[in-house]
Design an enzyme around this catalytic site. Structure first.
Site, PDB file in Angstrom:
ATOM      1  N   HIS A  19     -54.173  31.474  78.422  1.00 38.25           N
ATOM      2  CA  HIS A  19     -53.478  32.548  77.925  1.00 38.25           C
ATOM      3  C   HIS A  19     -54.041  33.938  78.765  1.00 38.25           C
ATOM      4  O   HIS A  19     -53.786  34.995  78.376  1.00 38.25           O
ATOM      5  CB  HIS A  19     -54.248  32.156  76.759  1.00 38.25           C
ATOM      6  N   LYS A  43     -47.356  20.915  65.778  1.00 40.11           N
ATOM      7  CA  LYS A  43     -48.527  21.613  66.591  1.00 40.11           C
ATOM      8  C   LYS A  43     -49.410  20.856  65.323  1.00 40.11           C
ATOM      9  O   LYS A  43     -49.236  22.180  63.762  1.00 40.11           O
ATOM     10  CB  LYS A  43     -49.090  22.047  67.681  1.00 40.11           C
ATOM     11  N   ARG A  92     -47.207  26.998  83.520  1.00 41.99           N
ATOM     12  CA  ARG A  92     -47.887  26.334  84.188  1.00 41.99           C
ATOM     13  C   ARG A  92     -46.729  25.810  84.969  1.00 41.99           C
ATOM     14  O   ARG A  92     -47.929  25.173  86.668  1.00 41.99           O
ATOM     15  CB  ARG A  92     -48.837  25.687  82.417  1.00 41.99           C
ATOM     16  N   SER A 130     -54.776  24.162  75.127  1.00 44.25           N
ATOM     17  CA  SER A 130     -55.010  24.050  74.206  1.00 44.25           C
ATOM     18  C   SER A 130     -55.187  22.396  74.107  1.00 44.25           C
ATOM     19  O   SER A 130     -56.713  22.778  72.889  1.00 44.25           O
ATOM     20  CB  SER A 130     -54.716  25.052  73.611  1.00 44.25           C
TER      21      SER A 130
HETATM   22  P1  ADP Z   1     -46.675  27.461  71.990  1.00 45.13           P
HETATM   23  O1  ADP Z   1     -47.573  26.632  70.873  1.00 45.13           O
HETATM   24  O2  ADP Z   1     -46.231  28.602  71.575  1.00 45.13           O
HETATM   25  O3  ADP Z   1     -46.194  26.808  73.373  1.00 45.13           O
HETATM   26  P2  ADP Z   1     -49.039  28.247  72.742  1.00 45.13           P
HETATM   27  O4  ADP Z   1     -50.518  28.899  73.225  1.00 45.13           O
HETATM   28  O5  ADP Z   1     -49.541  26.744  73.431  1.00 45.13           O
HETATM   29  O6  ADP Z   1     -48.109  28.503  72.402  1.00 45.13           O
HETATM   30  O7  ADP Z   1     -49.083  28.682  74.588  1.00 45.13           O
HETATM   31  C1  ADP Z   1     -48.446  30.122  74.702  1.00 45.13           C
HETATM   32  C2  ADP Z   1     -48.137  30.551  76.030  1.00 45.13           C
HETATM   33  O8  ADP Z   1     -49.095  30.232  76.482  1.00 45.13           O
HETATM   34  C3  ADP Z   1     -47.070  29.405  76.390  1.00 45.13           C
HETATM   35  O9  ADP Z   1     -46.326  30.311  76.905  1.00 45.13           O
HETATM   36  C4  ADP Z   1     -47.471  28.991  77.545  1.00 45.13           C
HETATM   37  O10 ADP Z   1     -46.925  28.493  78.746  1.00 45.13           O
HETATM   38  C5  ADP Z   1     -48.736  30.326  77.882  1.00 45.13           C
HETATM   39  N1  ADP Z   1     -50.110  28.630  78.448  1.00 45.13           N
HETATM   40  C6  ADP Z   1     -50.656  28.177  77.851  1.00 45.13           C
HETATM   41  N2  ADP Z   1     -51.435  27.773  78.142  1.00 45.13           N
HETATM   42  C7  ADP Z   1     -51.557  28.442  79.731  1.00 45.13           C
HETATM   43  C8  ADP Z   1     -52.807  28.405  80.981  1.00 45.13           C
HETATM   44  N3  ADP Z   1     -53.961  26.898  80.964  1.00 45.13           N
HETATM   45  N4  ADP Z   1     -52.477  29.309  81.919  1.00 45.13           N
HETATM   46  C9  ADP Z   1     -51.643  30.530  81.712  1.00 45.13           C
HETATM   47  N5  ADP Z   1     -50.365  30.148  80.587  1.00 45.13           N
HETATM   48  C10 ADP Z   1     -50.187  29.629  79.393  1.00 45.13           C
END
Ligand code: ADP
Length: 167
Positions: A19, A43, A92, A130
């Site tokens: 992130h 989630k 990803r 996460s």
């Molecule tokens: P959501 O529940 O809205 O998907 P997340 O926190 O899981 O929230 O992800 C938020 C954004 O960050 C999404 O666009 C996701 O694809 C991106 N993301 C999550 N992990 C990574 C990572 N390791 N590298 C790049 N982008 C990521």
């Protein structure tokens, strides 16, 4: 010229190095970047929104054009309220792509003025999620290389609190 405002929405439960990389790269592309912290209805969160905001604020403090806010309703409504035209998401893998494409198309139907912008995860971050990190921490694993130091410290505190509660 009007300033280019972008929103990066997500659950951030918690913020990972993946992130953070997207935040750093987007902050260099836009005049302002708002990290919008929400709750994914599918989630169960480990951290509450205030805890997540506090961690992200700490970690993004050096980035002057980044702010952190709570999002409750539709992303496009939040964007209109904040005069933001660009919706940033990270990709990803193929699963992310398929999921994000559907959301981007729906958002386009809801608000055609919103442009979705996708940034590819760096290879070293592409395995970081996460959910997986939380699972590892739950079983006492060390994820300190995948999250900022402030987040690792909160993760350990949360794990210890949960263990204390379970006993
Ligand atoms: P959501 O529940 O809205 O998907 P997340 O926190 O899981 O929230 O992800 C938020 C954004 O960050 C999404 O666009 C996701 O694809 C991106 N993301 C999550 N992990 C990574 C990572 N390791 N590298 C790049 N982008 C990521």
């Amino acid at each position: 010229m009007s300033s280019k405002i972008a929103v990066f929405p997500g659950s951030f439960d918690p913020l990972t190095n993946g992130h953070l990389d997207i935040i750093e790269r987007a902050s260099a592309m836009f005049d302002q970047l708002i990290v919008a912290v929400g709750t994914n209805t599918g989630k169960r969160p480990l951290f509450d929104v205030d805890e997540k905001i506090q961690m992200i604020e700490t970690v993004t403090a050096p980035l002057a054009n980044v702010s952190v806010e709570t999002i409750n309703g539709l992303t496009v409504d939040f964007m209109h309220d904040h005069h933001a035209k660009f919706l940033v998401r990270g990709l990803r893998n193929e699963q992310d792509f398929n999921y994000e494409r559907d959301i981007a198309n729906m958002n386009h139907n809801l608000a055609s003025d919103v442009e979705s912008v996708f940034l590819l995860a760096k290879p070293e971050n592409a395995q970081i999620s996460s959910s997986i990190l939380k699972e590892i921490v739950h079983f006492d694993g060390d994820v300190s290389t995948f999250v900022p130091a402030a987040v690792w410290s909160h993760l350990q505190t949360k794990r210890d609190q949960e263990k204390h509660r379970a006993n």
